[in-house]
Write an enzyme that holds these catalytic residues in place. Sequence first.
Site, mmCIF file in Angstrom:
data_model
loop_
_atom_site.group_PDB
_atom_site.id
_atom_site.type_symbol
_atom_site.label_atom_id
_atom_site.label_comp_id
_atom_site.label_asym_id
_atom_site.label_seq_id
_atom_site.Cartn_x
_atom_site.Cartn_y
_atom_site.Cartn_z
ATOM 1 N N ASN A 143 3.992 -35.235 -47.175
ATOM 2 C CA ASN A 143 4.553 -36.557 -46.880
ATOM 3 C C ASN A 143 5.456 -36.935 -48.056
ATOM 4 O O ASN A 143 5.051 -36.749 -49.223
ATOM 5 C CB ASN A 143 3.422 -37.579 -46.749
ATOM 6 C CG ASN A 143 2.470 -37.244 -45.614
ATOM 7 O OD1 ASN A 143 2.820 -37.415 -44.452
ATOM 8 N ND2 ASN A 143 1.283 -36.736 -45.929
ATOM 9 N N HIS A 177 0.996 -35.653 -50.793
ATOM 10 C CA HIS A 177 2.138 -36.566 -50.950
ATOM 11 C C HIS A 177 3.021 -36.146 -52.122
ATOM 12 O O HIS A 177 2.508 -35.763 -53.183
ATOM 13 C CB HIS A 177 1.643 -37.994 -51.220
ATOM 14 C CG HIS A 177 0.969 -38.593 -50.032
ATOM 15 N ND1 HIS A 177 1.650 -39.328 -49.098
ATOM 16 C CD2 HIS A 177 -0.309 -38.508 -49.608
ATOM 17 C CE1 HIS A 177 0.807 -39.701 -48.149
ATOM 18 N NE2 HIS A 177 -0.396 -39.216 -48.431
ATOM 19 N N GLY A 230 -4.441 -43.671 -44.004
ATOM 20 C CA GLY A 230 -4.945 -44.928 -44.575
ATOM 21 C C GLY A 230 -4.838 -46.103 -43.620
ATOM 22 O O GLY A 230 -5.805 -46.853 -43.423
ATOM 23 N N GLU A 260 6.970 -39.305 -43.116
ATOM 24 C CA GLU A 260 5.646 -38.688 -42.940
ATOM 25 C C GLU A 260 5.718 -37.290 -42.344
ATOM 26 O O GLU A 260 6.450 -37.058 -41.364
ATOM 27 C CB GLU A 260 4.784 -39.554 -42.019
ATOM 28 C CG GLU A 260 4.283 -40.809 -42.674
ATOM 29 C CD GLU A 260 3.115 -41.416 -41.913
ATOM 30 O OE1 GLU A 260 2.369 -40.686 -41.245
ATOM 31 O OE2 GLU A 260 2.984 -42.646 -41.990
ATOM 32 N N ASN A 306 2.651 -49.071 -38.411
ATOM 33 C CA ASN A 306 2.315 -47.636 -38.294
ATOM 34 C C ASN A 306 1.345 -47.621 -37.106
ATOM 35 O O ASN A 306 0.252 -48.165 -37.197
ATOM 36 C CB ASN A 306 1.661 -47.188 -39.597
ATOM 37 C CG ASN A 306 1.171 -45.745 -39.613
ATOM 38 O OD1 ASN A 306 0.413 -45.380 -40.506
ATOM 39 N ND2 ASN A 306 1.571 -44.914 -38.680
ATOM 40 N N GLY A 319 0.356 -42.940 -48.316
ATOM 41 C CA GLY A 319 1.607 -42.860 -49.091
ATOM 42 C C GLY A 319 1.656 -43.967 -50.135
ATOM 43 O O GLY A 319 2.088 -43.757 -51.278
HETATM 44 N N1 LIG Z 1 0.249 -42.875 -41.547
HETATM 45 C C1 LIG Z 1 -0.715 -42.354 -42.385
HETATM 46 C C2 LIG Z 1 -0.719 -40.906 -42.750
HETATM 47 C C3 LIG Z 1 -0.842 -40.011 -41.519
HETATM 48 C C4 LIG Z 1 -0.945 -38.532 -41.830
HETATM 49 C C5 LIG Z 1 0.278 -37.968 -42.493
HETATM 50 N N2 LIG Z 1 1.443 -38.026 -41.654
HETATM 51 C C6 LIG Z 1 0.001 -36.501 -42.906
HETATM 52 O O1 LIG Z 1 0.465 -35.574 -42.223
HETATM 53 O O2 LIG Z 1 -0.692 -36.301 -43.904
HETATM 54 C C7 LIG Z 1 -1.293 -43.305 -43.407
HETATM 55 O O3 LIG Z 1 -1.256 -44.521 -43.148
HETATM 56 O O4 LIG Z 1 -1.851 -42.852 -44.396
#
Ligand SMILES: N[C@@H](CCC[C@H](N)C(=O)O)C(=O)O
Length: 277
Positions: free
Chosen positions: A192, A161, A76, A210, A13, A222
Site C-alpha cells: 500500500n 505499507h 483498519g 491501496e 473507505n 495506512g
Molecule cells: N482500507 C484498509 C486496508 C485494506 C487492505 C489493503 N488494501 C491491503 O492490501 O493491505 C484500511 O483501512 O486499513
Amino acid sequence: MLLHFTKMHGLGNDFMVVDLVTQRARLEEAQIRRLADRRFGIGFDQLLVVEPPRDPDMDFRYRIFNADGSEVENCGNGARCFARFVRDQRLTHKHEIRVETAGGPLTLRVEDDGQVRVDMGVPRFAPEALPFDAAEDRLRHALEVAGERLEIGVASLGNPHAVLRVEDVDTAPVARLGPAIEAHPRFPRRVNAGFMQVVSPHEIRLRVYERGSGETLACGTGACAAVACGIRQGLLESPVTVHLPGGDLRIEWAGDDAHLTMTGPAVRVFDGRVALG
Ligand SMILES: N[C@@H](CCC[C@H](N)C(=O)O)C(=O)O
C-alpha cells in the site's frame, strides 16, 4: 443462493460485510471481483467476512478481501466497521471485542460516543515483516520508481505499507506513482502506498493508493503506518490527527514496542441480499 450483507464505510473507505457466523457461503476470488464492481455489482473497496474464531480466546475471525479478490492481513477502517457490525447484529454484547486476523490479533472497543478505538498492535519496520527487499531496517529507504529516486519509510501493521513524504497531497502524483510503488519488485507481496504531508507535529494530511483496490477515500492501516514512520523519523509526536480525503482519524503511539491505537467512526449504510451465481 441469497446472501445477506450490510454495506458500511469508515470515512468513505467502503465495505460489503458478510456474516458467516449465521449464514453459510463460499466466496471465490472471481465472485468477489464481480461483487466489488461499482457498475455490475454492489461496489466496495473491501469485502469483510465475520466468521467464528478458530482460537477459543478470540470472539471472532475477521477476514478481509480487496476489490481484486486478494485476501489480505488487516484493514483498519474495516476493523471499526466490524466492531459496529457484530454489535448491531447482536452477534456479541461485549464492548471490547477480540478478533483474529491473518495479520495477528486485534482488540476493538466501541466507545459510548459511537467512535471505535482499535488496538492495532505494535508496528513493525524490519524489511522481512512486509516483506521488502532491503539489507537492513532503516528510517528511510531509497527506491527507484519510474526513473525517480524516492525516499520511503516502510511499516507493517499486519499488512505492508510504504510511506512517501510530499509537500502537498493535493498535487502529489498518487495516480502515477501509486500503482508503480504497489507493484514494485522489491515488495514481493505488493504494498500500500501512502503520500503524507506533514502539517505540524500533531497533524498530517494523507492519501493512500491501496494494494488491490486503488486510491481510496481513507486507509486506516495506512494512517497508522504514516504516523508510525513519521514519529520514528522525528517528524511527528503522538497523538496525531490524520486528515484523509474522507475525514479524520486519531492515532496514538508511544514508540518502540508500544501498541498503536486508532480511533474513528464506523457507519452502516444499508442492508441487502444478493444472489450468488
Ligand atoms: N482500507 C484498509 C486496508 C485494506 C487492505 C489493503 N488494501 C491491503 O492490501 O493491505 C484500511 O483501512 O486499513
